[in-house]
Write a protein that holds these residues in place. Structure first.
Motif, PDB file in Angstrom:
ATOM      1  N   ALA A 187      -0.140  13.035   6.725  1.00  0.00           N
ATOM      2  CA  ALA A 187       0.402  13.913   5.678  1.00  0.00           C
ATOM      3  C   ALA A 187       1.796  13.498   5.230  1.00  0.00           C
ATOM      4  N   THR A 188       2.477  12.671   6.021  1.00  0.00           N
ATOM      5  CA  THR A 188       3.872  12.341   5.691  1.00  0.00           C
ATOM      6  C   THR A 188       4.110  10.880   5.336  1.00  0.00           C
ATOM      7  N   GLN A 189       3.218   9.988   5.731  1.00  0.00           N
ATOM      8  CA  GLN A 189       3.537   8.566   5.606  1.00  0.00           C
ATOM      9  C   GLN A 189       3.738   8.113   4.159  1.00  0.00           C
ATOM     10  N   ASP A 190       2.982   8.679   3.222  1.00  0.00           N
ATOM     11  CA  ASP A 190       3.158   8.269   1.825  1.00  0.00           C
ATOM     12  C   ASP A 190       4.540   8.673   1.296  1.00  0.00           C
ATOM     13  N   PHE A 191       5.015   9.862   1.679  1.00  0.00           N
ATOM     14  CA  PHE A 191       6.347  10.304   1.262  1.00  0.00           C
ATOM     15  C   PHE A 191       7.418   9.386   1.853  1.00  0.00           C
ATOM     16  N   LEU A 192       7.251   9.018   3.125  1.00  0.00           N
ATOM     17  CA  LEU A 192       8.215   8.143   3.779  1.00  0.00           C
ATOM     18  C   LEU A 192       8.202   6.751   3.152  1.00  0.00           C
ATOM     19  N   ALA A 193       7.009   6.232   2.888  1.00  0.00           N
ATOM     20  CA  ALA A 193       6.895   4.908   2.281  1.00  0.00           C
ATOM     21  C   ALA A 193       7.557   4.881   0.903  1.00  0.00           C
ATOM     22  N   ASP A 194       7.307   5.910   0.107  1.00  0.00           N
ATOM     23  CA  ASP A 194       7.925   5.980  -1.228  1.00  0.00           C
ATOM     24  C   ASP A 194       9.440   6.049  -1.115  1.00  0.00           C
ATOM     25  N   TYR A 195       9.938   6.859  -0.198  1.00  0.00           N
ATOM     26  CA  TYR A 195      11.382   7.019  -0.044  1.00  0.00           C
ATOM     27  C   TYR A 195      12.047   5.709   0.375  1.00  0.00           C
ATOM     28  N   LEU A 196      11.386   4.965   1.253  1.00  0.00           N
ATOM     29  CA  LEU A 196      11.952   3.710   1.750  1.00  0.00           C
ATOM     30  C   LEU A 196      11.558   2.509   0.896  1.00  0.00           C
ATOM     31  N   ALA A 197      10.802   2.756  -0.170  1.00  0.00           N
ATOM     32  CA  ALA A 197      10.343   1.689  -1.076  1.00  0.00           C
ATOM     33  C   ALA A 197       9.537   0.633  -0.318  1.00  0.00           C
ATOM     34  N   LEU A 198       8.597   1.104   0.504  1.00  0.00           N
ATOM     35  CA  LEU A 198       7.746   0.220   1.291  1.00  0.00           C
ATOM     36  C   LEU A 198       6.278   0.548   1.017  1.00  0.00           C
TER      37      LEU A 198
END
Length: 278
Positions: free
Chosen positions: A254-265
């Motif tokens: 539920a969180t990995q996509d938000f984290l990836a977007d935030y870190l530009a990864l």
């Protein structure tokens, strides 16, 4: 950046926790930090006179967090190496941990929390925010401290919530805690750190630890709060073997996509970053 305002029920529960005020040594160190030119020798003397704080500082300074090539055994040397601001940060962490030692099952809690805190410190370096290393460590160590706090107040009645968390993860427990007790562990943990004057960024990251989908909102509360929350989530994923309830697979999904977007990864690069924290 206003303080968290306690509800009536939160105020009542905080009153039952019997958390002592900051010890004299911590207030004295804070006074030195606030001076234009604080006295490191005076701080070393103050720390040396408090066995619990000095012992804790040596444990922290010799932990993997600080990557020392040799063991530091002298408080004076530790103080000179760390500097005033960092000594204060570490001393506050150690003293707060000591102040909460009366809560139930804390040995088990600290064992997993220290591992997580060190992973948070590693995450601070990996996302290029080494300036937040101490705050990241503090978030990792205390973000879930509301759980033993609630356990101490409600005793066996709280075991139902803990069993639910063991099965579904701690985010799932918030609504049940609110329904039963009028307070949730994330808010209570934030209020405990606030009482001890932790950095606002740490308080807000703790209070909003389950709101990764609202990272932009955290900027309005404190500029560093969202970076700390991202570090916490990366560390939780990296240390799932220590306590799976802290970050279930469903939580990560539920969180990995938000984290990836935030870190530009991309997701694969995010997974590789997490692997580097262990």
């Amino acid at each position: 950046m206003a303080d968290l305002v306690m509800s009536q029920e939160e105020e009542r529960i905080m009153g039952q926790l019997m958390i002592p005020s900051q010890p004299t040594v911590l207030r004295a160190i804070a006074a030195e930090v606030e001076k234009e030119e604080g006295d490191l020798a005076q701080v070393a003397r103050l720390v040396s006179e408090d066995v619990s704080v000095s012992g804790g500082i040596l444990l922290v300074v010799n932990s993997p967090l600080f990557r020392r090539r040799r063991e530091i055994s002298s408080i004076r040397e530790a103080v000179m190496l760390l500097g005033l601001q960092r000594v204060y940060s570490v001393a506050r962490t150690v003293a707060l941990r000591n102040a909460l030692s009366h809560l139930p099952r804390m040995h088990e809690f600290w064992k997993s929390s220290v591992t997580l805190a060190e992973a948070c410190g590693a995450a601070a370096r990996r996302v290029k925010r080494p300036d937040l290393l101490d705050d990241a460590y503090l978030v990792g160590l205390f973000h879930l401290v509301g759980v033993p706090a609630l356990r101490s107040v409600f005793g066996e009645a709280y075991e139902t919530v803990e069993r639910q968390a063991d099965l579904k993860g701690w985010p799932s427990a918030i609504h049940e805690e609110q329904r039963r007790y009028g307070v949730s562990h994330d808010r209570l943990g934030a209020l405990i750190t606030q009482r001890w004057r932790a950095p606002t960024s740490v308080i807000q990251a703790t209070a909003h630890q389950y709101q990764v989908q609202r990272l932009d909102m955290l900027v309005t509360l404190h500029p560093d709060a969202r970076d700390l929350l991202v570090m916490l989530k990366l560390a939780l994923r990296a240390t799932t073997a220590v306590d799976p309830a802290r970050m279930t697979y469903a939580d990560w999904e539920a969180t990995q996509d938000f984290l990836a977007d935030y870190l530009a990864l991309d997701v694969q690069s995010l997974d590789a970053l997490v692997d580097e924290l262990t």
